[in-house]
Scaffold this active site. Sequence first.
Site, PDB file in Angstrom:
ATOM      1  N   ASP A 212       0.833  -1.192   0.000  1.00 29.89           N
ATOM      2  CA  ASP A 212       0.000   0.000   0.000  1.00 29.89           C
ATOM      3  C   ASP A 212       0.873   1.250   0.000  1.00 29.89           C
ATOM      4  O   ASP A 212       1.879   1.321   0.709  1.00 29.89           O
ATOM      5  CB  ASP A 212      -0.883  -0.030   1.253  1.00 29.89           C
ATOM      6  CG  ASP A 212      -1.888   1.092   1.304  1.00 29.89           C
ATOM      7  OD1 ASP A 212      -2.716   1.194   0.387  1.00 29.89           O
ATOM      8  OD2 ASP A 212      -1.843   1.875   2.278  1.00 29.89           O
ATOM      9  N   GLU A 263      14.330 -14.133   0.350  1.00 29.00           N
ATOM     10  CA  GLU A 263      14.660 -15.230   1.266  1.00 29.00           C
ATOM     11  C   GLU A 263      13.694 -16.404   1.081  1.00 29.00           C
ATOM     12  O   GLU A 263      13.958 -17.508   1.558  1.00 29.00           O
ATOM     13  CB  GLU A 263      14.587 -14.743   2.719  1.00 29.00           C
ATOM     14  CG  GLU A 263      15.648 -13.719   3.091  1.00 29.00           C
ATOM     15  CD  GLU A 263      15.410 -13.161   4.491  1.00 29.00           C
ATOM     16  OE1 GLU A 263      14.575 -13.720   5.232  1.00 29.00           O
ATOM     17  OE2 GLU A 263      16.058 -12.147   4.833  1.00 29.00           O
TER      18      GLU A 263
END
Length: 528
Positions: A212, A263
Amino acid sequence: MSPATSTPSTIDADWWRDAVFYQIYIRSFADGNGDGVGDLAGIRARLPYLADLGIDALWITPFYPSPMADHGYDVADPRDVEPVFGDLAEFDALLAEAHARGIRVTVDLVPNHSSHDHEWFQAALAAAPGSPERARYHFQDGHGADGSRPPNNWPSVFGGPAWTRLPDGQWYLHLFAPEQPDLNFANPEVVADLEETMRFWLDRGVDGFRIDVAHGMAKPDGLPDMVPLDDTGLLADHAPGDERFDSEGVHAMHRRIRRVVEEYPGRMAVGEVWLRDDQRLARYLRADELQLAFNFKLVTAGWTAKEIRTAVEDSLATVAGTPAPACWVLSNHDVSRHVTRYGGGELGIRRARAAALLQLALPGAAYLYNGDELGMPDVELPDEALQDPIWERSGRAERGRDACRIPMPWSGAEPPYGFSSRADTWLPMPEGWGPLTADAQRADGNSMQSLYRAALALRSTSPLFAGEQVEWLQSPDGCVAFCRPGGLVCVLNLSGAPTPLPEGRVLVSSAPVEDGLLPDDAAVWLQP
């Protein structure tokens, strides 16, 4: 916490490059517990519908604990579930069932601000000026001998000033509602907390994030005054001089976000970046920043061949020098639905059908907004039903975004059309939507939903959609025509009259093609 569910992400690490995402505005999609508000259980119950429609992934708007000053975009705890929407066990079940159906799940990340109910902000209110608790936000002394003027001239996106004064005399910054204080990303503790939130959801198995206000977060040193603008809302053109957004430091934050995402193989992030400047937008798509950024050119383009072609050309040019594909949007929970933008009624529906084929023919990722596939229009609500904070913050001058957030109609001839077992839904549903419901359209081979289902099935299975570029084809004035490297030809006719089609087999069309003529306000896919 449950162990991470198995995810289809590991099969294809770049799945998002041409995925069709389905945005679920959670309050308005499906109500599973009968309180008139959509929830996680409602989404879970409608997974068969979504799988049948043929989408690849979900984007679910915020379902975190919140006092709902901005319907969930004021997050009190980013690592839990608001009881109105369910609980973590319900989220885990939804995620597991979606993955079992081959549907990936992405969730909203709201980093720019927290709720005023967040424990950090409550601690800041209780602490003294200059304290570590206040350093997590933007607290400033005011101007003037008595500090009674705000620290700068920034306006709130929702209307009024972007500053609120406390009884102790200090002011705090909120680019949105006063209940949404902006976090200070120059503070390492704030950055670390965002990374903890990301890992919390990635460990549970989510496939990515929609970020956002992705051009927010960083604020310029000293918080200087901005150049006064005619339009300072979220959808405005945040040009140079609007110091609130697109500050240079935001890119360091996106590099941090990307490192966490990477990751977890096969995960992604898409940014909500309201910038009209293509070069500045492209900077968010560098190899170590966002994988995707919404391009809102089709949202803002008028219904003319020139404007639509320019929107497509600009969008493709934006990503041409980046590793990212284009990312196409026609509607979302912040803008008027495109059926209404394109004229409303039968005209708007006809044009929206054509726009659907245009959007889904273009290379890259596509985002659908729940109800796009039904041809949902805006609904003008009575004043007393309006809930968007823009309504009150603007002094009731701007009606806000509620008109595009009406609950989804699923079945039946009367409100609430199967959305809920409760008649008074959180926003009222209009009479006359029986033909618009998902059930009614499922049984109609010529419906908007059937058009979407056919188009999505072709897009996901046909080699004609290969490649990330388009070749523009010669076409009559008022038409847009292009070919994908895989061979698909898309023609959009906005000329005002039927137009002859090039040679080829009609795969799908938004309106009947007769005698080789494509009607006005229609689109077609062809195989040469």
